[in-house]
Write a protein that holds these residues in place. Structure first.
Motif, PDB file in Angstrom:
ATOM      1  N   VAL A  87       0.732  -1.178   0.031  1.00 30.20           N
ATOM      2  CA  VAL A  87      -0.076   0.108  -0.058  1.00 30.20           C
ATOM      3  C   VAL A  87       0.735   1.203   0.056  1.00 30.20           C
ATOM      4  CG1 VAL A  87      -1.793   1.256   1.404  1.00 30.20           C
ATOM      5  CG2 VAL A  87      -1.871  -1.200   1.255  1.00 30.20           C
ATOM      6  N   PRO A  88       0.795   2.112  -1.184  1.00 28.56           N
ATOM      7  CA  PRO A  88       1.603   3.374  -1.020  1.00 28.56           C
ATOM      8  C   PRO A  88       1.392   4.145   0.142  1.00 28.56           C
ATOM      9  CG  PRO A  88       0.537   2.847  -3.163  1.00 28.56           C
ATOM     10  CD  PRO A  88       0.098   2.084  -2.316  1.00 28.56           C
ATOM     11  N   LEU A  89       2.526   4.796   0.482  1.00 22.11           N
ATOM     12  CA  LEU A  89       2.392   5.664   1.880  1.00 22.11           C
ATOM     13  C   LEU A  89       1.301   6.832   1.521  1.00 22.11           C
ATOM     14  CD1 LEU A  89       6.193   6.202   2.922  1.00 22.11           C
ATOM     15  CD2 LEU A  89       4.424   4.837   3.953  1.00 22.11           C
ATOM     16  N   PHE A 142      15.652   6.137  12.685  1.00 28.16           N
ATOM     17  CA  PHE A 142      15.145   4.420  13.050  1.00 28.16           C
ATOM     18  C   PHE A 142      14.539   3.969  11.703  1.00 28.16           C
ATOM     19  CE2 PHE A 142      11.862   1.688  14.825  1.00 28.16           C
ATOM     20  CZ  PHE A 142      12.741   0.647  15.223  1.00 28.16           C
ATOM     21  N   THR A 143      13.454   4.635  11.060  1.00 26.13           N
ATOM     22  CA  THR A 143      12.765   4.095   9.813  1.00 26.13           C
ATOM     23  C   THR A 143      14.086   3.791   8.818  1.00 26.13           C
ATOM     24  OG1 THR A 143      11.030   5.456  10.292  1.00 26.13           O
ATOM     25  CG2 THR A 143      11.330   4.737   7.855  1.00 26.13           C
ATOM     26  N   SER A 144      14.989   4.721   8.492  1.00 26.94           N
ATOM     27  CA  SER A 144      16.092   4.183   7.433  1.00 26.94           C
ATOM     28  C   SER A 144      16.773   3.170   8.008  1.00 26.94           C
ATOM     29  CB  SER A 144      16.810   5.755   7.388  1.00 26.94           C
ATOM     30  OG  SER A 144      16.252   6.797   6.844  1.00 26.94           O
ATOM     31  N   PHE A 145      17.130   3.129   9.137  1.00 25.90           N
ATOM     32  CA  PHE A 145      17.814   1.944   9.517  1.00 25.90           C
ATOM     33  C   PHE A 145      17.128   0.476   9.629  1.00 25.90           C
ATOM     34  CE2 PHE A 145      18.852  -0.918  13.182  1.00 25.90           C
ATOM     35  CZ  PHE A 145      20.150  -1.271  12.751  1.00 25.90           C
ATOM     36  N   ILE A 146      16.005   0.512   9.861  1.00 27.77           N
ATOM     37  CA  ILE A 146      14.970  -0.916   9.798  1.00 27.77           C
ATOM     38  C   ILE A 146      14.694  -1.235   8.463  1.00 27.77           C
ATOM     39  CG2 ILE A 146      12.802   0.021  10.305  1.00 27.77           C
ATOM     40  CD1 ILE A 146      14.391  -2.887  12.188  1.00 27.77           C
ATOM     41  N   VAL A 155      13.023  -4.671   7.261  1.00 31.98           N
ATOM     42  CA  VAL A 155      11.606  -5.071   6.772  1.00 31.98           C
ATOM     43  C   VAL A 155      11.521  -3.957   5.853  1.00 31.98           C
ATOM     44  CG1 VAL A 155      10.748  -5.769   8.963  1.00 31.98           C
ATOM     45  CG2 VAL A 155      10.898  -3.396   8.581  1.00 31.98           C
ATOM     46  N   PRO A 156      10.688  -4.189   4.872  1.00 35.85           N
ATOM     47  CA  PRO A 156      10.291  -3.215   3.658  1.00 35.85           C
ATOM     48  C   PRO A 156       9.728  -2.080   3.925  1.00 35.85           C
ATOM     49  CG  PRO A 156       8.887  -5.284   3.370  1.00 35.85           C
ATOM     50  CD  PRO A 156       9.840  -5.692   4.686  1.00 35.85           C
ATOM     51  N   ARG A 157       8.857  -1.957   5.016  1.00 34.21           N
ATOM     52  CA  ARG A 157       8.239  -1.101   5.648  1.00 34.21           C
ATOM     53  C   ARG A 157       7.950  -1.025   6.962  1.00 34.21           C
ATOM     54  NH1 ARG A 157       3.468   0.843   1.612  1.00 34.21           N
ATOM     55  NH2 ARG A 157       5.550   1.940   0.728  1.00 34.21           N
ATOM     56  N   ILE A 158       7.906  -0.123   8.002  1.00 31.51           N
ATOM     57  CA  ILE A 158       7.600  -0.165   9.257  1.00 31.51           C
ATOM     58  C   ILE A 158       6.397   0.774   9.778  1.00 31.51           C
ATOM     59  CG2 ILE A 158       9.358   1.420   9.646  1.00 31.51           C
ATOM     60  CD1 ILE A 158       8.484  -1.924  11.769  1.00 31.51           C
ATOM     61  N   PHE A 224       4.360   6.523  13.396  1.00 31.04           N
ATOM     62  CA  PHE A 224       5.014   6.814  12.217  1.00 31.04           C
ATOM     63  C   PHE A 224       4.973   5.637  11.128  1.00 31.04           C
ATOM     64  CE2 PHE A 224       7.070   8.887  15.711  1.00 31.04           C
ATOM     65  CZ  PHE A 224       7.005  10.288  15.365  1.00 31.04           C
ATOM     66  N   VAL A 225       4.951   5.848  10.051  1.00 34.24           N
ATOM     67  CA  VAL A 225       5.035   4.733   8.966  1.00 34.24           C
ATOM     68  C   VAL A 225       6.142   5.203   7.768  1.00 34.24           C
ATOM     69  CG1 VAL A 225       2.822   5.877   7.861  1.00 34.24           C
ATOM     70  CG2 VAL A 225       3.711   3.348   7.372  1.00 34.24           C
ATOM     71  N   GLY A 226       6.756   4.193   7.273  1.00 37.79           N
ATOM     72  CA  GLY A 226       7.780   4.738   6.635  1.00 37.79           C
ATOM     73  C   GLY A 226       8.697   3.766   5.962  1.00 37.79           C
ATOM     74  N   ASP A 227       9.404   3.877   4.906  1.00 34.73           N
ATOM     75  CA  ASP A 227      10.216   2.847   4.218  1.00 34.73           C
ATOM     76  C   ASP A 227      11.645   3.762   3.888  1.00 34.73           C
ATOM     77  OD1 ASP A 227       9.400   4.323   1.952  1.00 34.73           O
ATOM     78  OD2 ASP A 227       8.070   2.613   1.577  1.00 34.73           O
ATOM     79  N   ALA A 228      12.272   3.114   3.219  1.00 32.51           N
ATOM     80  CA  ALA A 228      13.614   3.670   2.411  1.00 32.51           C
ATOM     81  C   ALA A 228      13.135   4.961   1.586  1.00 32.51           C
ATOM     82  CB  ALA A 228      14.373   2.728   1.530  1.00 32.51           C
TER      83      ALA A 228
END
Length: 259
Positions: A87-89, A142-146, A155-158, A224-228
């Motif tokens: 699902v796109p951000l 943290f998002t960038s790291f995980i 994980v692909p998204r968190i 927060f929700v995010g990915d690379a």
């Protein structure tokens, strides 16, 4: 009737419903027969931004229809596996926090704005994994790291929330801890000490998995929700705003037991 799409986090699922968010939250949390109770967290999803190749949208149109008596279709599960990453951000238009008696608080998305504080952070992850960790990284870091695919564990998204550390955020040995409601404060202190002692270690697991209900009153600043590619914030109202404008939800949220 309007058809809505929701991305549930507990459990992870894409669900279609003819119920608007307030009614769906009450139904999802309490049930139609009022015999079950449980918190819920779910996003409203903009269908127009979904890839038809990822989800059975034709099935949605065929099956998410009113009952013969005219009552709305309450829920139709469309996917239960690796939904969040598909699902796109930009499709996540709101986050709904539901207490175990069906009260709903809706948060709107916003750009992430760092607070500029140098401190330790406590994060509760919700999807697709559920550890609780302390970290030296702010929510964006943290998002960038995980979600860094070059790392062996990622994980692909968190989706996660930052929880309050009270006076422990700057002083791990603080005696006055504002009645933090977490189990085993001694272990939390040890994790913070280990984090501070090794700058090369950006995170330390406190609990491997969330096992009880969410204490919404411990949310420090939001979800927060995010990915690379980026991060989106869903900021919690201040306590004053909760008491003035969302009193019924806030009173219900405060009745939850510790976790």
């Amino acid at each position: 009737m309007t058809t809505y799409l929701y991305l549930s986090l507990i459990p992870q699922a894409l669900i279609a419903s003819m119920l608007p968010p307030e009614d769906f939250g009450a139904y999802f949390s309490v049930g139609s027969a009022k015999r079950s109770r449980g918190q819920a967290l779910f996003f409203s999803v903009d269908r127009a931004q979904l890839d038809a190749g990822d989800f059975p949208l034709d099935y949605l149109d065929e099956r998410c229809v009113a009952h013969t008596d005219g009552s709305p279709k309450r829920s139709l599960y469309l996917s239960i596996y690796r939904v969040l990453e598909k699902v796109p951000l930009a499709a996540l238009t709101a986050l709904h926090l539901v207490t175990d008696d069906g009260r709903v608080l809706t948060l709107s998305p916003s750009e992430f704005a760092p607070d500029g504080e140098e401190r330790a952070h406590l994060y509760q992850e919700f999807c697709p994994v559920q550890p609780r960790v302390v970290s030296s990284l702010d929510p964006s870091g943290f998002t960038s790291f995980i979600t860094d695919s070059s790392q062996p564990v990622h994980v692909p998204r968190i989706v996660f929330a930052e929880l309050t550390l009270g006076n422990l955020k700057n002083n791990v040995d603080a005696l006055e801890i504002d009645n933090l409601p977490y189990p085993n404060i001694g272990h939390l202190r040890d994790c913070l000490r280990e984090l501070a002692a090794d700058p090369s270690k950006p995170t330390k697991t406190v609990l491997r998995q969330m096992t009880q209900e969410v204490l919404f009153r411990t949310i420090r600043n939001g979800f927060f929700v995010g990915d690379a590619d980026g991060i989106v914030a869903f900021t919690m109202p201040s306590q004053d705003e909760l008491e003035r404008e969302h009193f019924a939800w806030w009173r219900s949220a405060q009745s939850a037991f510790g976790y």
